[in-house]
Design an enzyme around this catalytic site. Structure first.
Site, PDB file in Angstrom:
ATOM      1  N   ARG A  52      19.808 -11.927  12.193  1.00 49.48           N
ATOM      2  CA  ARG A  52      20.899 -11.471  13.072  1.00 49.48           C
ATOM      3  C   ARG A  52      21.560 -12.910  13.577  1.00 49.48           C
ATOM      4  O   ARG A  52      22.845 -13.203  13.207  1.00 49.48           O
ATOM      5  CB  ARG A  52      20.457 -10.858  14.043  1.00 49.48           C
ATOM      6  N   TYR A  72      28.392  24.698  26.245  1.00 42.77           N
ATOM      7  CA  TYR A  72      29.424  24.573  24.987  1.00 42.77           C
ATOM      8  C   TYR A  72      28.755  25.132  23.678  1.00 42.77           C
ATOM      9  O   TYR A  72      27.516  24.629  23.407  1.00 42.77           O
ATOM     10  CB  TYR A  72      29.752  23.374  24.901  1.00 42.77           C
ATOM     11  N   LYS A  95      21.086  -9.998  30.831  1.00 44.64           N
ATOM     12  CA  LYS A  95      22.415  -9.711  30.122  1.00 44.64           C
ATOM     13  C   LYS A  95      22.693  -8.189  30.568  1.00 44.64           C
ATOM     14  O   LYS A  95      21.834  -7.228  30.947  1.00 44.64           O
ATOM     15  CB  LYS A  95      22.020  -9.816  28.757  1.00 44.64           C
TER      16      LYS A  95
HETATM   17  C1  LIG Z   1      17.816  -9.184  24.780  1.00 49.84           C
HETATM   18  C2  LIG Z   1      17.056 -10.325  24.389  1.00 49.84           C
HETATM   19  C3  LIG Z   1      15.531 -10.218  24.832  1.00 49.84           C
HETATM   20  C4  LIG Z   1      15.167  -9.241  25.646  1.00 49.84           C
HETATM   21  O1  LIG Z   1      14.559  -8.416  25.260  1.00 49.84           O
HETATM   22  P1  LIG Z   1      13.771  -7.163  25.591  1.00 49.84           P
HETATM   23  O2  LIG Z   1      13.292  -6.329  24.350  1.00 49.84           O
HETATM   24  O3  LIG Z   1      14.781  -6.589  26.629  1.00 49.84           O
HETATM   25  O4  LIG Z   1      12.547  -7.752  26.503  1.00 49.84           O
HETATM   26  C5  LIG Z   1      15.014 -11.552  24.610  1.00 49.84           C
HETATM   27  N1  LIG Z   1      15.558 -12.400  23.662  1.00 49.84           N
HETATM   28  C6  LIG Z   1      16.819 -12.141  23.331  1.00 49.84           C
HETATM   29  C7  LIG Z   1      17.252 -13.336  22.401  1.00 49.84           C
HETATM   30  C8  LIG Z   1      17.596 -11.149  23.615  1.00 49.84           C
HETATM   31  O5  LIG Z   1      18.703 -11.106  23.256  1.00 49.84           O
END
Ligand SMILES: *Cc1c(COP(=O)(O)O)cnc(C)c1O
Length: 372
Positions: free
Chosen positions: A130, A255, A35
């Site tokens: 969630r 800055y 993703k």
């Molecule tokens: C992003 C995600 C993962 C992967 O998690 P990592 O901590 O990057 O290994 C696995 N399952 C779901 C549902 C996710 O949203």
């Protein structure tokens, strides 16, 4: 022309990390999580690099899944938590994209489908709160989908809230919640997936039938740079030194003049800033690899540049390349210094940073501008 900033992506390292994940997975199959543009590494390039080795890929958005299919990626694909209307469900059926169901309406929509066949991952909210159905609604959806003609395979999944905190008992509670529910449903034999990278590394009992590593594939350890598991950085973020100057003790840099030289200092200005995705909140002392040395970020991060204390680093010259994160500076260490996580840094590299791909397998390095 002198390069300014670039991200080199090592697809061989990506495969090496997948092999580490597969080894840890034991008999479980691996759903490689791609993703968010493969955590900022380039979706189609990462998929092509892993396609021969991964059992399946997971993405978060339908567009990402469609992009992979259009690129000719034939691996099993799982679309993680999203909402899909009837047309999109049919599209997933046609393109052989597995869907995750986490709400009763999508469940009802699937039950009314005719002429479409889907693999469905039914998601339980086992405590993260969630996404996912609470236990009673999950039980109902399980019974509904088990006998539904549109569903060719029903699988179970959930997600952990605190798998990256080894001492928290919450992961155990989440595991027990699911185990108990599956027992009540007589569904212990339904294929199950729970583990992200952290659980895969730290909770062997959570591995079940499918594991879902994301961040570890990219070489970042969810337990931080000090953890012993050997992973290889996939992205090397580098930029050039644009200017060098010597300043007296007591002079401020950048800055707001937040950092004041405690001694006569040599300051290198490097052409990368928050406009490229380098974290604006990285604090003084954040490591930057300069030649064989590890130097320190000093002063505030600007949009297009940062300042680095290279006092005492020999033979530094304008035009030299430094590494912001990669094989020498772990991205998780930079994240720690910036009060964030490696995930946010990797996905936050902006499109103006060109990605260059390297693959020892076919030895044809390619260059792509912007986010691929
Ligand atoms: C992003 C995600 C993962 C992967 O998690 P990592 O901590 O990057 O290994 C696995 N399952 C779901 C549902 C996710 O949203």
């Amino acid at each position: 022309m002198l390069t300014t900033v670039r991200a080199d992506i090592d697809l061989t390292a990506l495969r090496r990390n997948l092999a580490v994940a597969s080894e840890l997975a034991g008999g479980a199959r691996v759903l490689a999580v791609l993703k968010a543009d493969a955590y900022g590494h380039g979706l189609t390039a990462a998929a092509a690099g892993l396609s021969a080795d991964a059992d399946a890929f997971a993405v978060a958005r339908l567009d990402e899944a469609l992009t992979l299919r259009e690129a000719g990626i034939g691996n099993r694909l799982v679309l993680l938590g999203t909402l899909l209307d009837e047309g999109e469900l049919r599209q997933c059926g046609q393109l052989d994209i597995d869907v995750v169901v986490h709400d009763p309406k999508t469940c009802a929509r699937i039950r009314s489908l005719r002429g479409t066949h889907l693999r469905v991952w039914l998601k339980l909210d086992s405590g993260m709160h969630r996404l996912g159905l609470p236990p009673a609604a999950f039980a109902q959806a399980h019974r509904d989908l088990r006998d539904c003609p549109a569903v060719t395979q029903l699988l179970h999944m959930s997600h952990f809230a605190s798998a990256d905190e080894p001492d928290k008992p919450y992961t155990t509670q989440q595991l027990q919640c699911f185990e108990q529910l599956r027992r009540q449903l007589g569904a212990e034999s339904v294929a199950l997936s729970q583990a992200n990278s952290a659980a895969l590394i730290d909770r062997p009992e959570s591995r079940a039938d499918w594991v879902r590593p994301g961040i570890m594939l990219y070489g970042a350890n969810p337990f931080g740079a000090g953890h012993p598991l050997a992973l290889t950085a996939v992205m090397r973020l580098r930029a050039n030194i644009l200017a060098l100057r010597d300043i007296p003790a007591g002079d401020p840099v950048g800055y707001g003049g937040d950092w004041v030289a405690p001694r006569p200092s040599r300051i290198a200005t490097v052409g990368i800033g928050y406009g490229d995705g380098y974290p604006r909140h990285a604090r003084n002392g954040t490591p930057v690899a300069v030649g064989e040395h590890i130097a320190s970020l000093v002063g505030r991060v600007s949009m297009d540049s940062i300042t680095v204390d290279v006092t005492g680093v020999p033979a530094v010259a304008i035009g030299d390349e430094v590494e912001l994160w990669g094989t020498r500076v772990p991205v998780s260490e930079v994240a720690r210094c910036a009060g964030t996580i490696s995930y946010a840094l990797l996905t936050g590299v902006t499109p103006r940073v060109p990605r260059r791909y390297h693959d020892a397998r076919d030895a044809t390095d390619s260059t792509a501008d912007g986010a691929v």
